[in-house]
Design a protein around this motif. Sequence first.
Motif, PDB file in Angstrom:
ATOM      1  N   MET A  52       7.011  15.782  -0.495  1.00  0.00           N
ATOM      2  CA  MET A  52       7.324  14.909   0.633  1.00  0.00           C
ATOM      3  C   MET A  52       6.097  14.860   1.527  1.00  0.00           C
ATOM      4  SD  MET A  52      11.249  15.245   1.962  1.00  0.00           S
ATOM      5  CE  MET A  52      10.710  14.494   3.488  1.00  0.00           C
ATOM      6  N   TYR A  53       5.331  13.794   1.387  1.00  0.00           N
ATOM      7  CA  TYR A  53       4.105  13.620   2.164  1.00  0.00           C
ATOM      8  C   TYR A  53       4.037  12.199   2.700  1.00  0.00           C
ATOM      9  CZ  TYR A  53       2.385  18.003   0.205  1.00  0.00           C
ATOM     10  OH  TYR A  53       2.235  19.314  -0.140  1.00  0.00           O
ATOM     11  N   ARG A  91       0.859  -1.188   0.000  1.00  0.00           N
ATOM     12  CA  ARG A  91       0.000   0.000   0.000  1.00  0.00           C
ATOM     13  C   ARG A  91       0.893   1.234   0.000  1.00  0.00           C
ATOM     14  NH1 ARG A  91      -2.142   2.612   4.928  1.00  0.00           N
ATOM     15  NH2 ARG A  91      -3.605   4.171   4.204  1.00  0.00           N
ATOM     16  N   LEU A  92       0.582   2.215  -0.850  1.00  0.00           N
ATOM     17  CA  LEU A  92       1.345   3.459  -0.843  1.00  0.00           C
ATOM     18  C   LEU A  92       1.014   4.256   0.407  1.00  0.00           C
ATOM     19  CD1 LEU A  92       1.489   4.932  -4.453  1.00  0.00           C
ATOM     20  CD2 LEU A  92       2.943   3.240  -3.352  1.00  0.00           C
ATOM     21  N   VAL A  93       2.061   4.725   1.091  1.00  0.00           N
ATOM     22  CA  VAL A  93       1.877   5.485   2.325  1.00  0.00           C
ATOM     23  C   VAL A  93       2.616   6.821   2.299  1.00  0.00           C
ATOM     24  CG1 VAL A  93       1.432   3.436   3.734  1.00  0.00           C
ATOM     25  CG2 VAL A  93       3.791   4.264   3.464  1.00  0.00           C
ATOM     26  N   GLY A  94       3.362   7.083   1.209  1.00  0.00           N
ATOM     27  CA  GLY A  94       4.082   8.347   1.151  1.00  0.00           C
ATOM     28  C   GLY A  94       4.700   8.593  -0.210  1.00  0.00           C
ATOM     29  N   THR A  95       5.190   9.840  -0.373  1.00  0.00           N
ATOM     30  CA  THR A  95       5.818  10.260  -1.622  1.00  0.00           C
ATOM     31  C   THR A  95       6.990  11.193  -1.316  1.00  0.00           C
ATOM     32  OG1 THR A  95       4.374  12.204  -1.839  1.00  0.00           O
ATOM     33  CG2 THR A  95       3.618  10.175  -2.901  1.00  0.00           C
ATOM     34  N   ALA A 102       7.136  19.253   8.966  1.00  0.00           N
ATOM     35  CA  ALA A 102       8.029  19.421   7.819  1.00  0.00           C
ATOM     36  C   ALA A 102       8.977  20.595   8.053  1.00  0.00           C
ATOM     37  CB  ALA A 102       7.217  19.629   6.537  1.00  0.00           C
ATOM     38  N   VAL A 103       8.443  21.708   8.538  1.00  0.00           N
ATOM     39  CA  VAL A 103       9.272  22.885   8.822  1.00  0.00           C
ATOM     40  C   VAL A 103      10.376  22.508   9.808  1.00  0.00           C
ATOM     41  CG1 VAL A 103       9.276  25.165   9.924  1.00  0.00           C
ATOM     42  CG2 VAL A 103       7.487  24.573   8.268  1.00  0.00           C
ATOM     43  N   ARG A 136      12.647  11.790   7.951  1.00  0.00           N
ATOM     44  CA  ARG A 136      14.068  12.172   7.995  1.00  0.00           C
ATOM     45  C   ARG A 136      14.876  11.254   7.075  1.00  0.00           C
ATOM     46  NH1 ARG A 136      16.621  15.691  10.800  1.00  0.00           N
ATOM     47  NH2 ARG A 136      14.900  15.949  12.257  1.00  0.00           N
ATOM     48  N   PHE A 137      14.579   9.943   7.114  1.00  0.00           N
ATOM     49  CA  PHE A 137      15.277   8.988   6.250  1.00  0.00           C
ATOM     50  C   PHE A 137      15.034   9.315   4.782  1.00  0.00           C
ATOM     51  CE2 PHE A 137      15.513   5.047   3.816  1.00  0.00           C
ATOM     52  CZ  PHE A 137      16.788   4.600   4.146  1.00  0.00           C
ATOM     53  N   LEU A 138      13.785   9.599   4.426  1.00  0.00           N
ATOM     54  CA  LEU A 138      13.445   9.937   3.047  1.00  0.00           C
ATOM     55  C   LEU A 138      14.202  11.183   2.598  1.00  0.00           C
ATOM     56  CD1 LEU A 138      11.759   9.574   0.463  1.00  0.00           C
ATOM     57  CD2 LEU A 138       9.925  10.859   1.609  1.00  0.00           C
ATOM     58  N   LEU A 139      14.208  12.214   3.432  1.00  0.00           N
ATOM     59  CA  LEU A 139      14.928  13.441   3.094  1.00  0.00           C
ATOM     60  C   LEU A 139      16.417  13.144   2.877  1.00  0.00           C
ATOM     61  CD1 LEU A 139      14.926  16.519   2.689  1.00  0.00           C
ATOM     62  CD2 LEU A 139      15.239  16.749   5.162  1.00  0.00           C
ATOM     63  N   GLN A 140      17.019  12.347   3.746  1.00  0.00           N
ATOM     64  CA  GLN A 140      18.437  12.005   3.608  1.00  0.00           C
ATOM     65  C   GLN A 140      18.699  11.241   2.307  1.00  0.00           C
ATOM     66  OE1 GLN A 140      18.957   9.967   7.329  1.00  0.00           O
ATOM     67  NE2 GLN A 140      19.429  11.847   8.444  1.00  0.00           N
ATOM     68  N   GLN A 141      17.796  10.344   1.942  1.00  0.00           N
ATOM     69  CA  GLN A 141      17.964   9.581   0.704  1.00  0.00           C
ATOM     70  C   GLN A 141      17.835  10.486  -0.524  1.00  0.00           C
ATOM     71  OE1 GLN A 141      19.056   6.353   0.663  1.00  0.00           O
ATOM     72  NE2 GLN A 141      19.215   6.805   2.844  1.00  0.00           N
TER      73      GLN A 141
END
Length: 164
Positions: free
Chosen positions: A89-90, A67-71, A131-132, A102-107
Amino acid sequence: MDIYYQTFWIRDWQVGDRTPAAHIIRSVLKEYGLGWEPEAADRDVLEVEQFYQATGGEFWVIEQQRRLVGTGAYYPIQRGQNAVEIRKMYLLPEVRGQGLGRFLLQQLESTIVTRNFDQIWIETASALREAVKLYETSGYQPATGVETERCDRVYIKFLKGTGK
């Protein structure tokens, strides 16, 4: 591209992800009292091929139990010098608070660095408090020149010793 984090699979967007990804973004915006703008700020989600794939950007989706849970996404922009903008980034509420954002942002940042970009820009809305906080604790500096009507904040991060 396949990246794993706990029980999550981060992978490249596929055509069949268009509707579920749009639904995630629309629902998170609504949760924070922000409007879905399919003809403006959110048009890129409906036209990933044009906005990301054709421009040298990437659009990723996050799956958990099929199931998609984020982008999360980025594409090159004209602002700044040799720059990209991180966009979309949601995360759905039930997967927040596990370090996934945080992991997604780092990737995303790691990928952008390997593509030899010098600056990362992010626009966001003050209503998206988590997010801010994430951007401000990840080395992003407030900047000026918000280009999206829904957003009231813009940030920049300099890579490879550029800037500051």
